[in-house]
Design a protein around this motif. Structure first.
Motif, PDB file in Angstrom:
ATOM      1  N   LEU A 169      20.830 163.162  85.474  1.00  0.00           N
ATOM      2  CA  LEU A 169      22.432 163.016  84.848  1.00  0.00           C
ATOM      3  C   LEU A 169      23.335 162.029  85.439  1.00  0.00           C
ATOM      4  O   LEU A 169      24.293 161.222  84.699  1.00  0.00           O
TER       5      LEU A 169
ATOM      6  N   SER B  86      22.244 158.797  84.147  1.00  0.00           N
ATOM      7  CA  SER B  86      22.856 158.651  82.757  1.00  0.00           C
ATOM      8  C   SER B  86      24.252 158.202  82.729  1.00  0.00           C
ATOM      9  O   SER B  86      24.786 157.674  81.709  1.00  0.00           O
ATOM     10  N   LYS B  87      24.995 159.140  83.306  1.00  0.00           N
ATOM     11  CA  LYS B  87      26.543 158.744  83.442  1.00  0.00           C
ATOM     12  C   LYS B  87      26.772 157.420  83.769  1.00  0.00           C
ATOM     13  O   LYS B  87      27.546 156.602  83.377  1.00  0.00           O
TER      14      LYS B  87
ATOM     15  N   GLU C 214      21.028 157.026  75.176  1.00  0.00           N
ATOM     16  CA  GLU C 214      20.490 158.415  75.928  1.00  0.00           C
ATOM     17  C   GLU C 214      20.304 159.641  75.382  1.00  0.00           C
ATOM     18  O   GLU C 214      19.250 160.418  75.702  1.00  0.00           O
ATOM     19  N   LEU C 215      20.847 159.896  74.265  1.00  0.00           N
ATOM     20  CA  LEU C 215      20.405 161.215  73.532  1.00  0.00           C
ATOM     21  C   LEU C 215      19.228 161.020  72.847  1.00  0.00           C
ATOM     22  O   LEU C 215      18.369 162.014  72.734  1.00  0.00           O
TER      23      LEU C 215
ATOM     24  N   ALA D  23      16.332 161.969  75.191  1.00  0.00           N
ATOM     25  CA  ALA D  23      16.117 163.210  75.486  1.00  0.00           C
ATOM     26  C   ALA D  23      15.739 164.066  74.100  1.00  0.00           C
ATOM     27  O   ALA D  23      14.521 164.938  74.511  1.00  0.00           O
TER      28      ALA D  23
ATOM     29  N   LEU E 157      18.267 168.577  77.089  1.00  0.00           N
ATOM     30  CA  LEU E 157      18.812 167.978  77.832  1.00  0.00           C
ATOM     31  C   LEU E 157      20.124 167.249  77.266  1.00  0.00           C
ATOM     32  O   LEU E 157      21.005 166.882  77.964  1.00  0.00           O
TER      33      LEU E 157
ATOM     34  N   LEU F 223      23.597 165.849  78.599  1.00  0.00           N
ATOM     35  CA  LEU F 223      24.107 164.501  78.671  1.00  0.00           C
ATOM     36  C   LEU F 223      25.412 164.150  78.143  1.00  0.00           C
ATOM     37  O   LEU F 223      26.252 163.502  78.603  1.00  0.00           O
TER      38      LEU F 223
END
Length: 339
Positions: free
Chosen positions: A98, A101-102, A139-140, A143, A151, A155
């Motif tokens: 995470l 990802s951020k 990013e989505l 997942a 996830l 996210l």
């Protein structure tokens, strides 16, 4: 099973000759049923009376069903503990994922709002917003379409934090100077051609902008800047609102994807509210309040007009209405078109 039956044993206790020398002890027999048929099937056999009592030691005071239920509850408890332990062991890996990802989401935002002198009030472009949204969607997609839809809501918590940061930056870019909230039809800010707020002031008593476009009724640079911020907030709000539909699709979803879709919508709600709060508090409410004051001043001119019998009909504007009413109508139309 065939080997035991041939030797005279009965694995499922359904009658026949007594167990032979090769018969398996009852506890192992129960374990065999659980491992091969599954716990639910074993319970059905016990309930039907065709299976053995489940447990290392059968309690004569309990029925086969009661013993089976007790064993099933113990198995559930052990399974829950194992799952909890596994989740705890993997939590550092989840936090690392995470955080990465951020960091990915933050990169395009830092390019929109660079900490460089001279760029403090540079409004992000439509291309900047599209670049940010492509990053979020990527990013989505990783997942959801990678088989880990659960996830996606996690996210989006990072997305909410990044959008909240963007909202604070946009709020800091709003112009709050008098020129941003001064409205006129031209000729110095008064529809009738005179300034009611005194020398150097507009129809609402605030100083006039020195920009020539203001003198002919156009938008001041400050007003144009704030309107662009409203458009930016609206564009970002719309993109985030449509994000779950773009990622999950508009068709009927499987149960797990439908749950993740709903969770994503709930997770995005704080980000949408943050954008709406900036638009209302810092941009729309101050502008609407200034417009209302301008229109109120147009109506207040009625107190300076002569409505007596000796009033000049031409000056009173009997055909087109009183001067104050003409002023109000002209200003209202101007605000509706220009602002």
């Amino acid at each position: 099973h065939e080997a035991i039956s041939a030797s005279g044993g009965d694995w499922f206790g359904g009658g026949g000759s007594s167990p032979s020398k090769g018969a398996v002890p009852e506890a192992q027999e129960a374990e065999f049923i659980r491992s091969i048929l599954g716990r639910e099937a074993a319970l059905l056999l016990v309930e039907d009376g065709t299976g053995p009592e489940i447990g290392p030691e059968a309690d004569p005071g309990k029925s086969n069903v009661a013993a089976a239920v007790a064993a099933a509850a113990a198995a559930d408890s052990n399974g829950a503990e194992a799952t909890s332990g596994l989740v705890s062991a993997l939590r550092p890996l989840e936090e690392l994922f995470l955080a990465h990802s951020k960091e990915t989401l933050t990169r395009p935002v830092e390019q929109m709002f660079p900490d460089v002198e001279g760029y403090a009030n540079a409004i992000p472009s439509k291309h900047d917003i599209q670049s940010f949204m492509r990053t979020v969607q990527g990013e989505l997609d990783r997942a959801i379409h990678g088989g880990e839809a659960s996830l996606a809501p996690l996210l989006l918590r990072g997305v909410v934090q990044v959008v909240a940061y963007m909202a604070r930056k946009i709020a800091g870019m709003v112009y709050m100077s008098p020129a941003a909230f001064t409205y006129s039809l031209g000729g110095g800010g008064d529809p009738s051609g005179s300034r009611s707020g005194g020398p150097g002031s507009g129809s609402n008593g605030l100083p006039h902008s020195s920009d020539p476009s203001k003198e002919d009724g156009g938008l001041t640079p400050e007003q144009e800047h704030n309107l662009q911020l409203v458009a930016l907030l609206s564009r970002l709000h719309g993109s985030l609102t449509s994000l779950p539909g773009l990622v999950f699709g508009d068709g009927e979803l499987l149960a797990d994807l439908a749950a993740a879709h709903q969770a994503c919508q709930e997770e995005l709600a704080p980000a949408l509210k943050a954008l709406e709060r900036v638009a209302r508090t810092h941009l729309l409410r101050p502008a609407m309040a200034a417009m209302a004051r301008t229109l109120e001043e147009c109506l207040a001119r009625m107190h300076g007009e002569n409505f007596g019998e000796d009033a000049n009909p031409a000056a009173a504007g009997e055909e087109d209405g009183s001067p104050y009413l003409q002023s109000f109508q002209a200003m209202l139309g101007h605000l509706a078109v220009e602002h």
